[in-house]
Write an enzyme that holds these catalytic residues in place. Structure first.
Site, PDB file in Angstrom:
ATOM      1  N   HIS A  46      38.710  34.179  48.865  1.00  0.00           N
ATOM      2  CA  HIS A  46      39.573  35.360  49.000  1.00  0.00           C
ATOM      3  C   HIS A  46      40.989  34.933  49.368  1.00  0.00           C
ATOM      4  CE1 HIS A  46      40.646  39.569  49.701  1.00  0.00           C
ATOM      5  NE2 HIS A  46      41.416  39.067  50.654  1.00  0.00           N
ATOM      6  N   HIS A 100      44.530  37.586  41.424  1.00  0.00           N
ATOM      7  CA  HIS A 100      43.923  37.640  40.088  1.00  0.00           C
ATOM      8  C   HIS A 100      44.984  37.489  39.024  1.00  0.00           C
ATOM      9  CE1 HIS A 100      44.864  41.764  41.410  1.00  0.00           C
ATOM     10  NE2 HIS A 100      45.147  42.035  40.155  1.00  0.00           N
TER      11      HIS A 100
HETATM   12  P1  5GP Z   1      46.459  44.770  39.679  1.00  0.00           P
HETATM   13  O1  5GP Z   1      46.961  46.173  39.421  1.00  0.00           O
HETATM   14  O2  5GP Z   1      46.182  44.548  41.136  1.00  0.00           O
HETATM   15  O3  5GP Z   1      47.314  43.701  39.070  1.00  0.00           O
HETATM   16  O4  5GP Z   1      45.103  44.652  38.884  1.00  0.00           O
HETATM   17  C1  5GP Z   1      43.896  45.131  39.360  1.00  0.00           C
HETATM   18  C2  5GP Z   1      43.042  45.356  38.151  1.00  0.00           C
HETATM   19  O5  5GP Z   1      41.715  45.485  38.587  1.00  0.00           O
HETATM   20  C3  5GP Z   1      43.385  46.644  37.392  1.00  0.00           C
HETATM   21  O6  5GP Z   1      43.733  46.307  36.054  1.00  0.00           O
HETATM   22  C4  5GP Z   1      42.110  47.466  37.478  1.00  0.00           C
HETATM   23  O7  5GP Z   1      41.822  48.156  36.290  1.00  0.00           O
HETATM   24  C5  5GP Z   1      41.056  46.423  37.788  1.00  0.00           C
HETATM   25  N1  5GP Z   1      39.943  46.918  38.582  1.00  0.00           N
HETATM   26  C6  5GP Z   1      40.024  47.655  39.725  1.00  0.00           C
HETATM   27  N2  5GP Z   1      38.791  47.917  40.193  1.00  0.00           N
HETATM   28  C7  5GP Z   1      37.915  47.307  39.341  1.00  0.00           C
HETATM   29  C8  5GP Z   1      36.496  47.222  39.300  1.00  0.00           C
HETATM   30  O8  5GP Z   1      35.755  47.742  40.141  1.00  0.00           O
HETATM   31  N3  5GP Z   1      35.952  46.518  38.254  1.00  0.00           N
HETATM   32  C9  5GP Z   1      36.720  45.912  37.308  1.00  0.00           C
HETATM   33  N4  5GP Z   1      36.081  45.262  36.330  1.00  0.00           N
HETATM   34  N5  5GP Z   1      38.065  45.982  37.318  1.00  0.00           N
HETATM   35  C10 5GP Z   1      38.654  46.665  38.323  1.00  0.00           C
HETATM   36 ZN    ZN Z   2      38.428  39.243  47.902  1.00  0.00          ZN
END
Ligand code: 5GP
Ligand code: ZN
Length: 114
Positions: A46, A100
């Site tokens: 993490h 990520h």
């Molecule tokens: P960020 O906006 O932080 O760059 O990206 C987070 C990503 O995680 C988003 O594109 C969102 O759709 C994805 N995401 C959020 N919750 C989940 C989940 O429970 N499962 C999956 N597979 N993707 C998720």
């Molecule tokens: Zn985490």
């Protein structure tokens, strides 16, 4: 981390469509894909965001970037091209606090991003 959704995905407590897994990294399909191919590549450790990349074993950082073209090839987007994205912090558009990298492909991307 107990309540981190990506840590829960790694532990199998939240279902996700797994694409690839090693001892150090986990790759799965984004739940809300923004392109025909939309993968999320995460370290199993993490790490909150790109700001804390110094806390990640450089071997794992290297593994993350080495696996990207392999994933691209497997998903048929290596030749046409693809985009790798990291959103960091509030202004960066980060919504999940576990480092990520998005791998997006299968359509023509535009620039600048939103
Ligand atoms: P960020 O906006 O932080 O760059 O990206 C987070 C990503 O995680 C988003 O594109 C969102 O759709 C994805 N995401 C959020 N919750 C989940 C989940 O429970 N499962 C999956 N597979 N993707 C998720
Ligand atoms: Zn985490």
């Amino acid at each position: 981390m107990e309540n981190c959704i990506f840590c829960k995905i790694i532990r199998g407590e939240i279902p996700a469509k797994k694409e690839y897994e090693s001892d150090s990294i986990f790759v799965f399909h984004d739940i809300t894909p923004q392109a025909p191919i939309h993968l999320l590549i995460i370290p199993k450790t993490h790490i909150t965001s790109m700001n804390e990349i110094g806390n990640l074993d450089p071997k794992v950082t290297n593994e993350i970037f080495q696996v990207i073209p392999k994933l691209a090839e497997k998903n048929g987007i290596l030749e046409k091209g693809y985009r790798v994205v990291n959103n960091c912090g509030n202004y960066g558009g980060q919504t999940v606090g576990h480092l990520h990298f998005h791998l997006l492909g299968g359509r023509h991307m535009v620039w600048p991003p939103g």
